[in-house]
Motif scaffolding. Sequence first.
Motif, PDB file in Angstrom:
ATOM      1  N   ARG A 166       0.812  -1.212   0.000  1.00 47.89           N
ATOM      2  CA  ARG A 166       0.000   0.000   0.000  1.00 47.89           C
ATOM      3  C   ARG A 166       0.844   1.260   0.000  1.00 47.89           C
ATOM      4  O   ARG A 166       2.021   1.235   0.384  1.00 47.89           O
ATOM      5  CB  ARG A 166      -0.880   0.035   1.258  1.00 47.89           C
ATOM      6  N   LEU A 167       0.186   2.341  -0.349  1.00 40.00           N
ATOM      7  CA  LEU A 167       0.788   3.676  -0.268  1.00 40.00           C
ATOM      8  C   LEU A 167       0.270   4.320   1.017  1.00 40.00           C
ATOM      9  O   LEU A 167      -0.944   4.424   1.212  1.00 40.00           O
ATOM     10  CB  LEU A 167       0.342   4.483  -1.497  1.00 40.00           C
ATOM     11  N   PHE A 168       1.197   4.710   1.885  1.00 44.83           N
ATOM     12  CA  PHE A 168       0.804   5.328   3.159  1.00 44.83           C
ATOM     13  C   PHE A 168       1.177   6.804   3.176  1.00 44.83           C
ATOM     14  O   PHE A 168       2.321   7.166   2.901  1.00 44.83           O
ATOM     15  CB  PHE A 168       1.530   4.644   4.334  1.00 44.83           C
ATOM     16  N   PHE A 169       0.216   7.646   3.509  1.00 41.92           N
ATOM     17  CA  PHE A 169       0.511   9.044   3.783  1.00 41.92           C
ATOM     18  C   PHE A 169       0.551   9.211   5.301  1.00 41.92           C
ATOM     19  O   PHE A 169      -0.446   8.957   5.986  1.00 41.92           O
ATOM     20  CB  PHE A 169      -0.563   9.964   3.211  1.00 41.92           C
ATOM     21  N   VAL A 170       1.691   9.589   5.813  1.00 43.33           N
ATOM     22  CA  VAL A 170       1.835   9.755   7.260  1.00 43.33           C
ATOM     23  C   VAL A 170       1.969  11.247   7.553  1.00 43.33           C
ATOM     24  O   VAL A 170       2.953  11.879   7.148  1.00 43.33           O
ATOM     25  CB  VAL A 170       3.080   9.006   7.785  1.00 43.33           C
ATOM     26  N   GLU A 171       0.960  11.792   8.205  1.00 44.74           N
ATOM     27  CA  GLU A 171       0.998  13.245   8.472  1.00 44.74           C
ATOM     28  C   GLU A 171       1.707  13.541   9.781  1.00 44.74           C
ATOM     29  O   GLU A 171       1.412  12.951  10.811  1.00 44.74           O
ATOM     30  CB  GLU A 171      -0.417  13.817   8.514  1.00 44.74           C
ATOM     31  N   VAL A 172       2.649  14.461   9.701  1.00 45.94           N
ATOM     32  CA  VAL A 172       3.373  14.880  10.901  1.00 45.94           C
ATOM     33  C   VAL A 172       3.119  16.360  11.158  1.00 45.94           C
ATOM     34  O   VAL A 172       2.660  17.084  10.272  1.00 45.94           O
ATOM     35  CB  VAL A 172       4.899  14.605  10.778  1.00 45.94           C
TER      36      VAL A 172
END
Length: 326
Positions: A166-172
């Motif tokens: 999968r493609l993960f967008f991790v918001e920081v």
Amino acid sequence: MATIKTIGVLTSGGDAPGMNAAIRAVTRAARYNGWAVKGIMRGYKGLITNEIVDFHSNSVSNIIQRGGTILKTARCREFMTVEGRQLAYDNMRAAGIDALVVIGGDGTITGAQIFAEQFDIPIVGLPGTIDNDLSGTDVTIGYDTALNTIVEAVDKLRDTATSHERLFFVEVMGRRAGYLALNGAIASGAEAAIIPESETGDDQLKTLIDNGFRKSKNSAIVLVAEDPATGGAMGLARRVEEEYPQYDARVTILGHLQRGGSPTAADRILASRLGAGAVEALKEGQRNIMVGVKNGEMVYTPFSQALSKTKTVKSSNIELVKMLSI
Ligand code: F6P
């Protein structure tokens, strides 16, 4: 200039791991120099509501390892008014406080600058924010711990991202600054970082997908700085769903998790040096400056310069992330 006998210390704005280590260092260094210390609760709010307590050496025992701030913190609107600051000043003087050490981010330093313009008081600021967005210091207190928290989280996400391809967008976090996203991406081996400071002004998501981030892998982790312009991780995932439905995207927002935890050794050392540095600066007659560390050396920067947005992330590091993720 009147001699200093008593200083007040406060933490304001978003908390950051290492603030306690800084409070400890300010208190102990002041006591070492024979000054009295007053702890001001809840940042500038506590000055207005007169929540000021005596601090002794043992008031700061056993806190160097603790996240958060024993002084509590707040974002105070009333301090933005002339009347609010007058009240704060009156309470401060009534408590016998001759000088202030304020620990926080750009809102805190801005508050200190305005307070010092209205009243003739020496104030020294310490950079305490996970965002690392203050000029006048290479790193801010809390930034290293937050980066380590991000790395730990991404390491875990990598397992599931790889398993499911999968493609993960991790918001920081970072509020208009991409330090946590960009350096978090380098440290965790992420495939890309999407940050507000991108100089090319291009559509970073489109570039990422056009460049074929999946050339040699079937999963990807993209660190995303919180940013109203992109809508953060949620905004990007929505776009993927609409514009690139061939990808299976997921979102993780790390949020306030990044603000907690026991400070790293680097943050404890930085906070200890800066806390003692603040007392040293006041002893030298410095006022209305922020104490920071640049190239390993302690430096003083006037509030106005510390707030100027000249400190930028290294854009060459965007290339670095790309280069190392093939
Ligand atoms: O400035 C520190 C910070 O954590 C930012 O990264 C973030 O945008 C903001 O504070 C969140 O603020 P609050 O805790 O008030 O929601």
